[in-house]
Design a protein around this motif. Structure first.
Motif, PDB file in Angstrom:
ATOM      1  N   SER A   1       0.828  -1.214   0.000  1.00  0.00           N
ATOM      2  CA  SER A   1       0.000   0.000   0.000  1.00  0.00           C
ATOM      3  C   SER A   1       0.857   1.256   0.000  1.00  0.00           C
ATOM      4  O   SER A   1       0.510   2.250  -0.644  1.00  0.00           O
ATOM      5  CB  SER A   1      -0.930  -0.005   1.216  1.00  0.00           C
ATOM      6  OG  SER A   1      -1.994  -0.912   1.047  1.00  0.00           O
TER       7      SER A   1
ATOM      8  N   SER B   1      -6.700   2.415  -0.534  1.00  0.00           N
ATOM      9  CA  SER B   1      -6.373   1.029  -0.230  1.00  0.00           C
ATOM     10  C   SER B   1      -7.022   0.609   1.075  1.00  0.00           C
ATOM     11  O   SER B   1      -7.138   1.409   2.017  1.00  0.00           O
ATOM     12  CB  SER B   1      -4.853   0.844  -0.135  1.00  0.00           C
ATOM     13  OG  SER B   1      -4.508  -0.509   0.104  1.00  0.00           O
TER      14      SER B   1
ATOM     15  N   LEU C   1      -5.630   5.067   3.369  1.00  0.00           N
ATOM     16  CA  LEU C   1      -5.495   3.668   3.760  1.00  0.00           C
ATOM     17  C   LEU C   1      -6.380   3.371   4.954  1.00  0.00           C
ATOM     18  O   LEU C   1      -6.330   4.056   5.975  1.00  0.00           O
ATOM     19  CB  LEU C   1      -4.043   3.337   4.118  1.00  0.00           C
ATOM     20  CG  LEU C   1      -3.794   1.925   4.653  1.00  0.00           C
ATOM     21  CD1 LEU C   1      -4.113   0.873   3.598  1.00  0.00           C
ATOM     22  CD2 LEU C   1      -2.364   1.764   5.151  1.00  0.00           C
TER      23      LEU C   1
END
Length: 252
Positions: free
Chosen positions: A59, A71, A94
């Motif tokens: 990621s 992600s 993320l």
């Protein structure tokens, strides 16, 4: 040092990458090919599922390369997830999720799909065959039409024993040189993590979850491609290969 100190977690993230590179000197090359393939299929702003994400190494490279990407990282290891959470504390693109891929209900813990790509590296060979076949069906259901799954893993070919043996001997000599120069292998890295005041309890928890070390179940690339097609992917093939490892890609 405390759990909110970014430099502390960054140091652990870099340490994990170095330990992994001791085993995989071509690790960055496989990540490059992986992200090339993601971008080729999903464009510059994909929604990606980082499966068995560990500390978030894939990621991190995805988000640096594609600023429009987002992600979702999934793992069960509490120590590695703690490193990822600290390292990515200021990164809104993320999302980290704790889930057990051996549990058939694992996908219910994810943010709603679909996803444009699923990526994973050096992780799924630890799953028993039945769990992995079921997981491939889960991934087919999570991907959007045209989405891509990429698995870079240990896939030795039984038909090339001479090549396999020569490569294994070569890698062992390289590893011995690097260990003598101070490189940490898996057991030494985890020993250092166990001795760390913030990670020690999480390493103990990890041991309770995963138990003792056992031999993985490597399978040749053709095993994976056949089962991915059986699971509902339109096609599957190898997009990168070394002697002992490969990257299998499958298109939904």
């Amino acid at each position: 040092m405390n759990g909110t100190d970014r430099e502390y977690w960054d140091d652990w993230q870099r340490s994990w990458d170095r330990q992994q590179e001791w085993y995989l000197p071509d690790r960055e090359e496989r990540f490059r090919v992986m992200l090339d393939t993601v971008e080729a299929h999903a464009g510059p702003a994909p929604r990606v599922l980082d499966l068995a994400c560990g500390t978030g190494s894939i990621s991190e490279r995805l988000l640096a390369r594609l600023p429009g990407a987002v992600s979702v990282g999934v793992d069960l290891d509490p120590a590695l997830l703690a490193i990822a959470e600290g390292h990515f504390a200021a990164e809104p693109r993320l999302t980290l999720v704790s889930a057990d891929l051996r549990d058939g209900a694992w996908a219910g813990r994810l943010p709603p799909g679909p996803y444009d790509a699923v990526v994973t590296a050096t992780a799924l060979h630890w799953l028993p065959a039945a769990d992995l076949v079921r997981l491939y069906g889960d991934l087919a259901a999570l991907l959007s039409p045209g989405g891509v799954f990429l698995n870079a893993d240990h896939t030795p070919e039984p038909a090339t024993p001479l090549l396999n043996a020569a490569d294994e001997a070569f890698q062992q000599r390289r590893q011995q040189r690097e260990r003598a120069a101070g490189a940490l292998d898996w057991s030494r890295w985890w020993a250092a993590a166990a001795a760390d005041p913030l990670l020690g309890d999480l390493v103990a928890e990890r041991r309770e979850i995963f138990g003792g070390h056992r031999d993985p179940e490597p399978r040749p690339a053709a095993w994976h491609t056949a089962r991915l097609v059986d699971a509902g992917f339109r096609e599957a093939g190898v997009v990168w290969r070394s002697v002992a490892d490969s990257m299998v890609a499958a298109v939904r």
